[in-house]
Design a protein around this motif. Sequence first.
Motif, PDB file in Angstrom:
ATOM      1  N   ALA A  17      48.418   5.872 -25.924  1.00 50.90           N
ATOM      2  CA  ALA A  17      48.454   5.273 -26.975  1.00 50.90           C
ATOM      3  C   ALA A  17      47.676   5.930 -28.443  1.00 50.90           C
ATOM      4  N   SER A  18      46.886   6.785 -28.286  1.00 55.35           N
ATOM      5  CA  SER A  18      46.241   7.004 -29.482  1.00 55.35           C
ATOM      6  C   SER A  18      46.901   8.105 -30.300  1.00 55.35           C
ATOM      7  N   SER A  19      48.139   8.735 -30.010  1.00 56.35           N
ATOM      8  CA  SER A  19      48.708   9.639 -30.677  1.00 56.35           C
ATOM      9  C   SER A  19      50.179   9.891 -30.054  1.00 56.35           C
ATOM     10  N   GLY A  20      51.118  10.681 -30.880  1.00 56.29           N
ATOM     11  CA  GLY A  20      52.268  11.002 -30.340  1.00 56.29           C
ATOM     12  C   GLY A  20      53.270   9.836 -30.192  1.00 56.29           C
ATOM     13  N   ILE A  61      38.972   2.066 -24.258  1.00 51.40           N
ATOM     14  CA  ILE A  61      38.732   3.339 -24.193  1.00 51.40           C
ATOM     15  C   ILE A  61      38.940   3.506 -22.617  1.00 51.40           C
ATOM     16  N   VAL A  62      39.844   4.427 -22.181  1.00 50.52           N
ATOM     17  CA  VAL A  62      39.843   4.625 -20.693  1.00 50.52           C
ATOM     18  C   VAL A  62      40.390   6.227 -20.421  1.00 50.52           C
ATOM     19  N   ASP A  63      39.590   6.556 -19.545  1.00 51.20           N
ATOM     20  CA  ASP A  63      40.223   7.998 -18.985  1.00 51.20           C
ATOM     21  C   ASP A  63      40.785   7.804 -17.949  1.00 51.20           C
ATOM     22  N   ALA A  91      50.188   9.161 -20.868  1.00 46.15           N
ATOM     23  CA  ALA A  91      49.128  10.206 -20.618  1.00 46.15           C
ATOM     24  C   ALA A  91      49.542  11.465 -20.251  1.00 46.15           C
ATOM     25  N   GLY A  92      49.196  12.618 -20.959  1.00 44.18           N
ATOM     26  CA  GLY A  92      49.528  13.698 -20.343  1.00 44.18           C
ATOM     27  C   GLY A  92      48.712  14.799 -20.999  1.00 44.18           C
ATOM     28  N   VAL A  93      48.674  15.959 -20.537  1.00 41.12           N
ATOM     29  CA  VAL A  93      47.959  17.238 -21.030  1.00 41.12           C
ATOM     30  C   VAL A  93      49.003  18.402 -20.924  1.00 41.12           C
ATOM     31  N   LEU A 139      57.673   5.446 -17.430  1.00 42.58           N
ATOM     32  CA  LEU A 139      56.774   6.682 -17.384  1.00 42.58           C
ATOM     33  C   LEU A 139      57.192   8.040 -18.035  1.00 42.58           C
ATOM     34  N   PHE A 140      56.409   8.665 -18.510  1.00 47.45           N
ATOM     35  CA  PHE A 140      56.833  10.036 -19.341  1.00 47.45           C
ATOM     36  C   PHE A 140      56.954  10.985 -18.376  1.00 47.45           C
ATOM     37  N   SER A 141      58.117  11.517 -18.048  1.00 43.33           N
ATOM     38  CA  SER A 141      58.309  13.048 -17.575  1.00 43.33           C
ATOM     39  C   SER A 141      58.435  14.086 -18.507  1.00 43.33           C
ATOM     40  N   PRO A 185      61.481  13.630 -22.330  1.00 43.70           N
ATOM     41  CA  PRO A 185      61.499  13.920 -23.670  1.00 43.70           C
ATOM     42  C   PRO A 185      61.946  15.708 -23.719  1.00 43.70           C
ATOM     43  N   GLY A 186      62.705  16.116 -24.674  1.00 38.47           N
ATOM     44  CA  GLY A 186      62.661  17.423 -24.934  1.00 38.47           C
ATOM     45  C   GLY A 186      61.568  17.832 -25.973  1.00 38.47           C
ATOM     46  N   TRP A 187      61.733  18.640 -26.883  1.00 37.27           N
ATOM     47  CA  TRP A 187      60.712  19.172 -27.844  1.00 37.27           C
ATOM     48  C   TRP A 187      60.598  18.000 -28.724  1.00 37.27           C
ATOM     49  N   VAL A 188      59.361  17.564 -28.671  1.00 44.51           N
ATOM     50  CA  VAL A 188      58.965  16.739 -30.071  1.00 44.51           C
ATOM     51  C   VAL A 188      57.793  16.949 -30.664  1.00 44.51           C
ATOM     52  N   SER A 189      57.920  16.802 -32.004  1.00 40.94           N
ATOM     53  CA  SER A 189      56.731  17.221 -32.782  1.00 40.94           C
ATOM     54  C   SER A 189      55.587  16.244 -32.753  1.00 40.94           C
ATOM     55  N   HIS A 194      52.119  20.926 -30.980  1.00 42.90           N
ATOM     56  CA  HIS A 194      51.247  21.777 -31.986  1.00 42.90           C
ATOM     57  C   HIS A 194      50.250  22.688 -31.206  1.00 42.90           C
ATOM     58  N   ARG A 195      49.716  22.264 -30.284  1.00 40.66           N
ATOM     59  CA  ARG A 195      48.533  22.756 -29.665  1.00 40.66           C
ATOM     60  C   ARG A 195      49.240  23.936 -28.705  1.00 40.66           C
ATOM     61  N   ALA A 196      50.384  23.559 -28.117  1.00 40.47           N
ATOM     62  CA  ALA A 196      51.249  24.383 -27.185  1.00 40.47           C
ATOM     63  C   ALA A 196      51.824  25.531 -28.152  1.00 40.47           C
TER      64      ALA A 196
HETATM   65  N1  LIG Z   1      55.653  16.426 -27.138  1.00 38.17           N
HETATM   66  C1  LIG Z   1      56.619  16.850 -26.462  1.00 38.17           C
HETATM   67  O1  LIG Z   1      57.483  17.918 -26.784  1.00 38.17           O
HETATM   68  C2  LIG Z   1      56.890  16.419 -25.017  1.00 38.17           C
HETATM   69  C3  LIG Z   1      58.067  16.813 -24.138  1.00 38.17           C
HETATM   70  C4  LIG Z   1      58.338  16.159 -22.964  1.00 38.17           C
HETATM   71  C5  LIG Z   1      57.098  15.604 -22.578  1.00 38.17           C
HETATM   72  N2  LIG Z   1      56.152  15.167 -23.043  1.00 38.17           N
HETATM   73  C6  LIG Z   1      55.320  14.138 -22.483  1.00 38.17           C
HETATM   74  O2  LIG Z   1      55.193  12.843 -23.301  1.00 38.17           O
HETATM   75  C7  LIG Z   1      53.921  12.439 -23.078  1.00 38.17           C
HETATM   76  C8  LIG Z   1      53.382  12.131 -24.664  1.00 38.17           C
HETATM   77  O3  LIG Z   1      53.097  13.422 -25.222  1.00 38.17           O
HETATM   78  P1  LIG Z   1      52.890  13.613 -26.675  1.00 38.17           P
HETATM   79  O4  LIG Z   1      53.769  14.876 -27.022  1.00 38.17           O
HETATM   80  O5  LIG Z   1      53.224  12.400 -27.543  1.00 38.17           O
HETATM   81  O6  LIG Z   1      51.428  14.128 -26.638  1.00 38.17           O
HETATM   82  P2  LIG Z   1      49.962  13.562 -27.515  1.00 38.17           P
HETATM   83  O7  LIG Z   1      50.346  13.356 -28.988  1.00 38.17           O
HETATM   84  O8  LIG Z   1      49.031  14.736 -27.023  1.00 38.17           O
HETATM   85  O9  LIG Z   1      49.669  12.266 -26.585  1.00 38.17           O
HETATM   86  C9  LIG Z   1      48.990  12.520 -25.408  1.00 38.17           C
HETATM   87  C10 LIG Z   1      48.408  11.053 -25.025  1.00 38.17           C
HETATM   88  O10 LIG Z   1      47.936  10.935 -23.702  1.00 38.17           O
HETATM   89  C11 LIG Z   1      46.621  10.545 -23.997  1.00 38.17           C
HETATM   90  N3  LIG Z   1      45.677  11.207 -22.852  1.00 38.17           N
HETATM   91  C12 LIG Z   1      45.754  12.457 -22.284  1.00 38.17           C
HETATM   92  N4  LIG Z   1      44.697  12.657 -21.465  1.00 38.17           N
HETATM   93  C13 LIG Z   1      44.028  11.129 -21.186  1.00 38.17           C
HETATM   94  C14 LIG Z   1      43.228  10.579 -20.180  1.00 38.17           C
HETATM   95  N5  LIG Z   1      42.703  11.626 -19.223  1.00 38.17           N
HETATM   96  N6  LIG Z   1      43.027   9.228 -20.190  1.00 38.17           N
HETATM   97  C15 LIG Z   1      43.770   8.678 -21.072  1.00 38.17           C
HETATM   98  N7  LIG Z   1      44.514   8.846 -22.174  1.00 38.17           N
HETATM   99  C16 LIG Z   1      44.937  10.381 -21.805  1.00 38.17           C
HETATM  100  C17 LIG Z   1      46.068  11.330 -25.138  1.00 38.17           C
HETATM  101  O11 LIG Z   1      44.797  10.280 -25.692  1.00 38.17           O
HETATM  102  P3  LIG Z   1      43.214  10.705 -25.681  1.00 38.17           P
HETATM  103  O12 LIG Z   1      43.367  12.198 -26.181  1.00 38.17           O
HETATM  104  O13 LIG Z   1      42.823   9.856 -26.936  1.00 38.17           O
HETATM  105  O14 LIG Z   1      42.787  10.149 -24.641  1.00 38.17           O
HETATM  106  C18 LIG Z   1      47.288  10.768 -25.948  1.00 38.17           C
HETATM  107  O15 LIG Z   1      47.414   9.608 -26.666  1.00 38.17           O
HETATM  108  C19 LIG Z   1      53.098  13.354 -22.263  1.00 38.17           C
HETATM  109  O16 LIG Z   1      53.154  12.732 -20.974  1.00 38.17           O
HETATM  110  C20 LIG Z   1      53.820  14.878 -22.309  1.00 38.17           C
HETATM  111  O17 LIG Z   1      53.676  15.585 -21.377  1.00 38.17           O
HETATM  112  C21 LIG Z   1      55.940  15.844 -24.462  1.00 38.17           C
END
Ligand SMILES: NC(=O)c1ccc[n+]([C@@H]2O[C@H](COP(=O)([O-])OP(=O)(O)OC[C@H]3O[C@@H](n4cnc5c(N)ncnc54)[C@H](OP(=O)(O)O)[C@@H]3O)[C@@H](O)[C@H]2O)c1
Length: 253
Positions: A17-20, A61-63, A91-93, A139-141, A185-189, A194-196
């Motif tokens: 929930a911290s970003s995006g 705060i949870v990992d 949550a995703g990286v 869940l986010f795929s 989702p598709g490509w979302v800002s 931005h990291r990718a």
């Molecule tokens: N952006 C896109 O274009 C896109 C497209 C398709 C799918 N998605 C998916 O959509 C989801 C959200 O992505 P986003 O684009 O919004 O990215 P984001 O802004 O990087 O957000 C990812 C979130 O996951 C949290 N997170 C990552 N590792 C974690 C861990 N070990 N424990 C707890 N929290 C964790 C991060 O918080 P902390 O770092 O604070 O822990 C952050 O809040 C992801 O699953 C991503 O794969 C994104």
Amino acid sequence: MDVTYDFSAKNFIVIGASSGMGRQVAEELAGAGARVLAVARREELLRQMQEKYPTQISTAIVDVTVAGELEPVLTEFVAEFGKLHGAVYTAGVEGLTPLRAFSEETARTIMETSFWGAVKVMQLVNQRRFSVDGCSNVLFSSISAYTGASSMFAYSAAKAAVQAAVRSIAKEICRSGKRINTVSPGWVSTEMTHRAAQEAAEDMIGIVEERCLLGLGKPADVSGFVLFLLSERARWITGKDFIVDGGYLWGDG
Ligand SMILES: NC(=O)c1ccc[n+]([C@@H]2O[C@H](COP(=O)([O-])OP(=O)(O)OC[C@H]3O[C@@H](n4cnc5c(N)ncnc54)[C@H](OP(=O)(O)O)[C@@H]3O)[C@@H](O)[C@H]2O)c1
């Protein structure tokens, strides 16, 4: 007329929930009257959200890759506010894992975060002591589960695995009217995109924008569908994936 939801007297957990997109969903739920447990690792970002919605948002705060961190937090939240009506797992990286030279550690972290973390959270949240009958899980795929993003086999596989797991879990939890779906989702800002983009060799955002019929998305372009799935209006929908991609999959560049 625009669509609005009333989630007052309802409780949700948002993981990531911290970003995006997770942050967008958590804030929209709070704005619609819900009590939200916002979970991630970065304390400062969570604190800012809590300050913005002091009566609606609790934070923790949870990992998700560390076993046992979520349960005490959830126990405390449910004791104070009542059982959950829904859970959102974002949550995703990201990370490059080309077959010719991938780091196993990177591939495992991607899998642990997007797949195992999601499964373990679902196992916990869907226990009777933590959620009401009819609880909705989202869940986010990703569209990468369909396209197989180049040099990203781990990310693509993790996101496809989530979809397959959801189809199976839906059959188990339906007995108590509980539902589970994925959004792709598709490509979302966001921070992730931005990291990718920084890692990519070519102008990735330019290529994506060209291919995306409706352009690059914003978190608010996806959150509306998540709120719909969490709502009672989606009570007959389970075990499905929903692509929200601005037309990316059909764009041929
Ligand atoms: N952006 C896109 O274009 C896109 C497209 C398709 C799918 N998605 C998916 O959509 C989801 C959200 O992505 P986003 O684009 O919004 O990215 P984001 O802004 O990087 O957000 C990812 C979130 O996951 C949290 N997170 C990552 N590792 C974690 C861990 N070990 N424990 C707890 N929290 C964790 C991060 O918080 P902390 O770092 O604070 O822990 C952050 O809040 C992801 O699953 C991503 O794969 C994104």
